[in-house]
Design an enzyme around this catalytic site. Structure first.
Site, PDB file in Angstrom:
ATOM      1  CE1 TYR A 137      -4.139   1.158  -0.262  1.00 20.11           C
ATOM      2  CE2 TYR A 137      -4.553  -1.104   0.770  1.00 20.11           C
ATOM      3  CZ  TYR A 137      -5.053  -0.108   0.069  1.00 20.11           C
ATOM      4  OH  TYR A 137      -6.252  -0.244  -0.410  1.00 20.11           O
ATOM      5  CG  ASP A 142      -8.313  10.464 -23.875  1.00 21.18           C
ATOM      6  OD1 ASP A 142      -7.571   9.531 -23.884  1.00 21.18           O
ATOM      7  OD2 ASP A 142      -9.281   9.902 -23.477  1.00 21.18           O
ATOM      8  NE  ARG A 166      -7.041  -3.564 -19.371  1.00 20.49           N
ATOM      9  CZ  ARG A 166      -7.506  -3.654 -20.461  1.00 20.49           C
ATOM     10  NH1 ARG A 166      -7.068  -4.605 -21.253  1.00 20.49           N
ATOM     11  NH2 ARG A 166      -8.537  -2.836 -20.883  1.00 20.49           N
ATOM     12  CD  GLU A 221      -4.422   5.559   0.836  1.00 15.82           C
ATOM     13  OE1 GLU A 221      -4.556   6.131   2.020  1.00 15.82           O
ATOM     14  OE2 GLU A 221      -5.666   4.924   0.612  1.00 15.82           O
ATOM     15  CE  LYS A 243      -7.299   1.825 -25.535  1.00 20.54           C
ATOM     16  NZ  LYS A 243      -7.588   2.778 -24.307  1.00 20.54           N
ATOM     17  CB  THR A 284      -4.743   3.677 -21.826  1.00 17.68           C
ATOM     18  OG1 THR A 284      -4.977   3.829 -23.311  1.00 17.68           O
ATOM     19  CG2 THR A 284      -6.337   4.165 -21.555  1.00 17.68           C
TER      20      THR A 284
END
Ligand SMILES: Cc1ncc(COP(=O)(O)O)c(C=O)c1O
Length: 411
Positions: free
Chosen positions: A53, A199, A234, A55, A228, A225
């Site tokens: 974790y 984008d 991902r 954060e 692609k 992203t």
């Protein structure tokens, strides 16, 4: 595939993973938003980093034990900055849609007006479609493409911008095959005092390789992203001018997300490292050559292509003058071992679930090593399937398997 522990402990899931790996290896992938990440990227995903974790941001975490993770995240940031000439990069967004949500949150208030490309003209759901959070939370006004040319109508963009005075203009797409005039968008945004947001989810790899123009140095904020054309895991990243760094970071965490997925961050760093190499430029050039060869071949065989061709990795075949739909073609091709996605055409008379076109993309076949002559051969197989009966589809399926054997995905 090895996966010894999984095989022993959970044979049911192992068997399904093996089946999907085999499907990917023995079928042809023409979905424009998909690609095959390298084994190095996949290996980074399946590591104990998935347990942590983190954060917060490097040097400012809400949990202990993050010194190694800080190093990894800093490397991912540095590589992305180099790749896109970005002033600031946030590498934590979990995927493209959450990244876009964070961008809107960083710059706007709910109810603010945004200008974006219509979904059926090639835009994305997160650019203002009414079923998406974007269309529900913000007041989207939508521009489209010119019905004659299939090109984004910059005169309409400017007219709508002057009329509606949006606080943000979104440029970017899921299904548009031509180069975008980023400077023209920026000039309109400057004229009305709006934020400019690109984008580049689909074309980031082609931009990183220098094959398409880069909006990052001129736009206020850019999302992409990483899975692609960029051929990573991902996920997504947000890039912006340094003066917006704090508000973008706050919007991602704590605004939109909790802890970043550190295994994904490491895999992004690996993919950015790969994209910085000269081979990636060659790969990206070949993606465009393959897409152009396929589009030309469809046209030569009498098919209509939206905008008449492509400058990037994808194109839309328009079946509106034929007796079958994009969905019919997608289904037939699936049975023959060829994956494509049904797609709307501009001003589609048919509904989105049964639209008039298919979208074809070359990133995945190019990763496998197919060149223009193979891509042209593929078009012949596609036409045999969509024009033929079920029996012909099964014959083609065998030919696809043979073709795939020449170009293994991983092994
Ligand atoms: C332009 C664009 N933006 C955002 C997204 C959303 O990305 P994700 O599916 O990772 O949420 C996509 C996905 O296809 C896209 O094409």
């Amino acid at each position: 595939m090895e996966l010894q522990n999984l095989k022993q402990q959970d044979p049911e899931i192992f068997a399904l993973i093996s089946k999907e790996a085999e499907r990917q290896n023995s079928e042809i992938e023409l979905i424009a938003s998909e690609n095959y990440a390298s084994l190095a990227v996949l290996e980074a995903l399946a590591t104990p980093l998935a347990n942590k974790y983190s954060e917060g941001y490097p040097g400012k975490r809400y949990y202990g034990g993050n010194l190694v993770i800080d190093d990894i995240e800093n490397i991912a940031i540095a590589r992305a900055k180099e790749l896109f000439s970005a002033e600031h990069v946030n590498v934590q967004p979990l995927s493209g849609s959450p990244a876009n949500a964070a961008v809107y949150m960083a710059f706007l208030e709910p109810g603010d007006t945004i200008l974006g490309l219509k979904l059926d003209h090639g835009g994305h759901l997160s650019h203002g479609h009414p079923v998406n959070f974007s269309g529900r939370l913000y007041n989207f006004v939508q521009y489209g493409v010119n019905p004659e040319t299939g090109l984004i109508d910059m005169a309409e963009v400017r007219r709508l911008a002057l009329e509606h005075q949006p606080k943000m203009i979104v440029a970017g797409f899921s299904a548009y095959s031509r180069e975008i005039d980023w400077q023209a968008f920026q000039d309109i945004a400057t004229e009305i005092g709006a934020y400019s947001f690109a984008d580049i989810a689909h074309i980031a790899g082609l931009i990183a390789a220098g094959e398409l123009k880069n909006p990052v140095p001129i736009f206020d904020v850019v999302s992409t992203t990483t899975h692609k054309t960029l051929r990573g895991p991902r996920g997504a990243i947000i890039m912006c001018k340094e003066k917006y760094a704090a508000q973008v970071n706050r919007a991602v965490f704590p605004g939109m997300q909790g802890g970043p997925h550190d295994n994904m961050t490491a895999a992004k760093a690996v993919a950015f490292g790969e994209a910085l190499k000269p081979e990636f430029k060659e790969y990206s050039r070949q993606v465009i050559l393959n897409a152009q060869a396929m589009a030309r071949e469809f046209i030569a065989k009498g098919y209509k292509i939206v905008s008449g061709g492509t400058d990037n990795h994808l194109f839309i075949v328009d079946f509106s003058e034929r007796e079958y739909s994009g969905k019919d073609a997608e289904k037939k091709l699936e049975l023959a071992g060829i994956s494509v996605s049904r797609s709307t055409i501009p001003n589609d008379p048919n509904p989105p679930m049964n639209p008039s076109g298919i979208r074809i993309g070359a990133p995945a076949i190019t990763t496998r090593g197919l060149k223009e002559s193979d891509a042209i051969e593929l078009v012949a197989l596609i036409i045999r399937v969509i024009e033929g009966d079920e029996k012909e589809g099964l014959v083609v399926k065998e030919e696809i398997k043979n073709l795939c054997q020449k170009f293994p995905v991983y092994y």
